[in-house]
Design an enzyme around this catalytic site. Structure first.
Site, PDB file in Angstrom:
ATOM      1  N   THR A   1     -11.463   5.835  11.054  1.00  0.00           N
ATOM      2  CA  THR A   1     -11.500   5.410  12.551  1.00  0.00           C
ATOM      3  C   THR A   1     -11.273   6.383  13.414  1.00  0.00           C
ATOM      4  O   THR A   1     -11.379   6.013  14.721  1.00  0.00           O
ATOM      5  CB  THR A   1     -10.513   3.908  12.471  1.00  0.00           C
ATOM      6  OG1 THR A   1      -9.387   4.288  11.831  1.00  0.00           O
ATOM      7  CG2 THR A   1     -11.247   2.756  12.051  1.00  0.00           C
TER       8      THR A   1
ATOM      9  N   ARG B   1       2.764  -1.293  10.774  1.00  0.00           N
ATOM     10  CA  ARG B   1       4.000  -1.377  11.818  1.00  0.00           C
ATOM     11  C   ARG B   1       4.393  -2.834  12.349  1.00  0.00           C
ATOM     12  O   ARG B   1       5.508  -3.080  12.470  1.00  0.00           O
ATOM     13  CB  ARG B   1       3.843  -0.294  13.129  1.00  0.00           C
ATOM     14  CG  ARG B   1       3.918   1.154  12.384  1.00  0.00           C
ATOM     15  CD  ARG B   1       3.476   2.097  13.376  1.00  0.00           C
ATOM     16  NE  ARG B   1       2.017   1.938  13.046  1.00  0.00           N
ATOM     17  CZ  ARG B   1       1.052   2.664  13.704  1.00  0.00           C
ATOM     18  NH1 ARG B   1       1.581   3.642  14.682  1.00  0.00           N
ATOM     19  NH2 ARG B   1      -0.237   2.504  13.602  1.00  0.00           N
TER      20      ARG B   1
ATOM     21  N   ASP C   1     -13.722  15.118  -3.609  1.00  0.00           N
ATOM     22  CA  ASP C   1     -13.766  16.392  -4.459  1.00  0.00           C
ATOM     23  C   ASP C   1     -15.123  16.204  -5.029  1.00  0.00           C
ATOM     24  O   ASP C   1     -16.039  15.382  -5.115  1.00  0.00           O
ATOM     25  CB  ASP C   1     -12.622  16.698  -5.107  1.00  0.00           C
ATOM     26  CG  ASP C   1     -12.353  18.169  -5.340  1.00  0.00           C
ATOM     27  OD1 ASP C   1     -13.463  18.792  -5.410  1.00  0.00           O
ATOM     28  OD2 ASP C   1     -11.258  18.531  -4.992  1.00  0.00           O
TER      29      ASP C   1
ATOM     30  N   LYS D   1      -7.424   8.251  -1.080  1.00  0.00           N
ATOM     31  CA  LYS D   1      -8.788   8.620  -0.311  1.00  0.00           C
ATOM     32  C   LYS D   1      -9.371  10.084  -0.999  1.00  0.00           C
ATOM     33  O   LYS D   1      -9.498  11.033  -0.342  1.00  0.00           O
ATOM     34  CB  LYS D   1      -8.473   8.998   1.119  1.00  0.00           C
ATOM     35  CG  LYS D   1      -8.154   7.737   2.030  1.00  0.00           C
ATOM     36  CD  LYS D   1      -8.311   8.123   3.509  1.00  0.00           C
ATOM     37  CE  LYS D   1      -7.592   6.831   4.335  1.00  0.00           C
ATOM     38  NZ  LYS D   1      -6.394   6.360   4.188  1.00  0.00           N
TER      39      LYS D   1
ATOM     40  N   LYS E   1       0.870  -1.223   0.008  1.00  0.00           N
ATOM     41  CA  LYS E   1      -0.013   0.053   0.037  1.00  0.00           C
ATOM     42  C   LYS E   1       1.044   1.313  -0.120  1.00  0.00           C
ATOM     43  O   LYS E   1       1.717   1.249   1.047  1.00  0.00           O
ATOM     44  CB  LYS E   1      -0.785  -0.007   1.273  1.00  0.00           C
ATOM     45  CG  LYS E   1      -1.635   1.252   1.327  1.00  0.00           C
ATOM     46  CD  LYS E   1      -2.754   1.044   2.571  1.00  0.00           C
ATOM     47  CE  LYS E   1      -2.146   1.642   3.532  1.00  0.00           C
ATOM     48  NZ  LYS E   1      -2.496   3.162   4.023  1.00  0.00           N
TER      49      LYS E   1
ATOM     50  N   ASP F   1      -3.493   4.335  -1.920  1.00  0.00           N
ATOM     51  CA  ASP F   1      -4.417   4.744  -0.922  1.00  0.00           C
ATOM     52  C   ASP F   1      -4.489   6.395  -0.712  1.00  0.00           C
ATOM     53  O   ASP F   1      -3.897   6.847  -0.128  1.00  0.00           O
ATOM     54  CB  ASP F   1      -3.836   3.976   0.682  1.00  0.00           C
ATOM     55  CG  ASP F   1      -4.898   4.504   1.766  1.00  0.00           C
ATOM     56  OD1 ASP F   1      -5.925   5.119   1.506  1.00  0.00           O
ATOM     57  OD2 ASP F   1      -4.433   4.350   2.940  1.00  0.00           O
TER      58      ASP F   1
HETATM   59  O1  C5P Z   1       1.050   0.509  11.126  1.00  0.00           O
HETATM   60  P1  C5P Z   1      -0.270   0.075  10.972  1.00  0.00           P
HETATM   61  O2  C5P Z   1      -0.479  -1.493  11.042  1.00  0.00           O
HETATM   62  O3  C5P Z   1      -1.229   0.685  12.132  1.00  0.00           O
HETATM   63  O4  C5P Z   1      -0.823   0.840   9.710  1.00  0.00           O
HETATM   64  C1  C5P Z   1      -2.210   0.611   9.418  1.00  0.00           C
HETATM   65  C2  C5P Z   1      -2.227   1.337   8.057  1.00  0.00           C
HETATM   66  O5  C5P Z   1      -3.787   1.481   7.547  1.00  0.00           O
HETATM   67  C3  C5P Z   1      -1.703   2.898   7.938  1.00  0.00           C
HETATM   68  O6  C5P Z   1      -1.304   2.903   6.458  1.00  0.00           O
HETATM   69  C4  C5P Z   1      -3.036   3.605   7.707  1.00  0.00           C
HETATM   70  O7  C5P Z   1      -3.065   4.947   7.413  1.00  0.00           O
HETATM   71  C5  C5P Z   1      -4.267   2.843   7.488  1.00  0.00           C
HETATM   72  N1  C5P Z   1      -5.621   3.009   7.948  1.00  0.00           N
HETATM   73  C6  C5P Z   1      -5.860   2.623   9.172  1.00  0.00           C
HETATM   74  N2  C5P Z   1      -7.172   3.047   9.653  1.00  0.00           N
HETATM   75  C7  C5P Z   1      -8.079   3.284   8.647  1.00  0.00           C
HETATM   76  C8  C5P Z   1      -7.823   3.590   7.289  1.00  0.00           C
HETATM   77  C9  C5P Z   1      -6.293   3.488   6.912  1.00  0.00           C
HETATM   78  O8  C5P Z   1      -5.115   2.386   9.991  1.00  0.00           O
HETATM   79  N3  C5P Z   1      -9.432   3.548   9.212  1.00  0.00           N
END
Ligand code: C5P
Length: 231
Positions: A119, A211, A64, A61, A32, A59
């Site tokens: 979220t 992460r 507009d 998002k 992603k 990603d």
């Molecule tokens: O590091 P981590 O596993 O938390 O990364 C989750 C990824 O998903 C990040 O790129 C974050 O921006 C994305 N994301 C999220 N929650 C959402 C939409 C996207 O954590 N509702």
């Protein structure tokens, strides 16, 4: 589209991203690319990862007016990515315009999914700032139905919402879910987390994992663990 583990490459530069992906040897995981990396490096980073053989979820998002989103999606469609997204809050007209923009002359197009509610939006801010008086869960499912009606392929949601999304929109409507953690890893800033195994049991189609893989001592091993538990 079968179950997939998508690695969130939340890095500040293309160089850092490539250095990270080199640790996977010959493997070419689905990745992603988010706003941070895309705004820093632009289309060349997408082309570089595509040329390496990765499938790509872009990603960005989008949100507009329909005409602008249609034209922007036309540009993104030329990057030959596999999955892109937008905000369902932009309305059905915007989502339909996005699909038109994405569709190439030969009729092919990247898959398109919608963000329902971020979220990071709390029930309080939904009510007090956005003046949405319906409960969060109801708005998520309503936005998912709008996305389905507009012809989209799925939504980004919590694994905890995946089953309800499938009930509302059908089993083949994709539930792509972040917020995944191993039982022994840190939650970081994620509030409601599930393991890859539980995400599978709850019906997620794809998990987006950042992460727990990018910050792992052995990212390829952490990725393999996600694949074994989820796919
Ligand atoms: O590091 P981590 O596993 O938390 O990364 C989750 C990824 O998903 C990040 O790129 C974050 O921006 C994305 N994301 C999220 N929650 C959402 C939409 C996207 O954590 N509702």
């Amino acid at each position: 589209m079968g179950r997939e583990v998508i690695i969130a490459c939340d890095f500040a530069s293309g160089q850092e991203t490539l250095r990270f992906l080199e640790r996977f040897g010959e493997a070419r995981p689905y990745v992603k690319i988010g706003m941070e990396l895309f705004y820093a490096e632009g289309p060349p980073v997408v082309r570089a990862l595509k040329a390496r053989g990765h499938r790509i979820f872009l990603d960005l998002k989008l949100h507009d007016i329909p005409n602008t989103v249609e034209r922007a999606m036309r540009a993104l469609s030329r990057l030959e990515v596999d999955l892109v997204n937008l905000h369902a809050a932009g309305t059905r007209a915007m989502m339909e315009a996005a699909l038109r923009g994405l569709t190439r002359e030969d009729g092919s197009r990247p898959r398109l999914i919608a963000v329902t509610q971020l979220t990071s939006t709390s029930p309080e801010s939904l009510r007090d700032e956005l003046l949405v008086t319906e409960p969060m869960e109801k708005t998520v499912l309503h936005y998912a139905r709008n996305a389905k009606a507009a012809g989209l392929d799925g939504v980004v949601c919590s694994p905890l919402e995946a089953a309800a999304v499938h009930r509302a929109c059908g089993a083949d409507f994709l539930a792509v879910t972040p917020g995944v953690r191993f039982p022994d890893s840190r939650a970081d800033d994620q509030k409601r987390v599930t393991t890859p195994k539980l995400a599978r049991e709850l019906g997620a189609d794809c998990i987006v994992v950042g992460r727990p893989i990018t910050a792992a001592e052995d990212p390829a091993e952490a990725y393999g663990r996600c694949v074994r538990e989820f796919v």
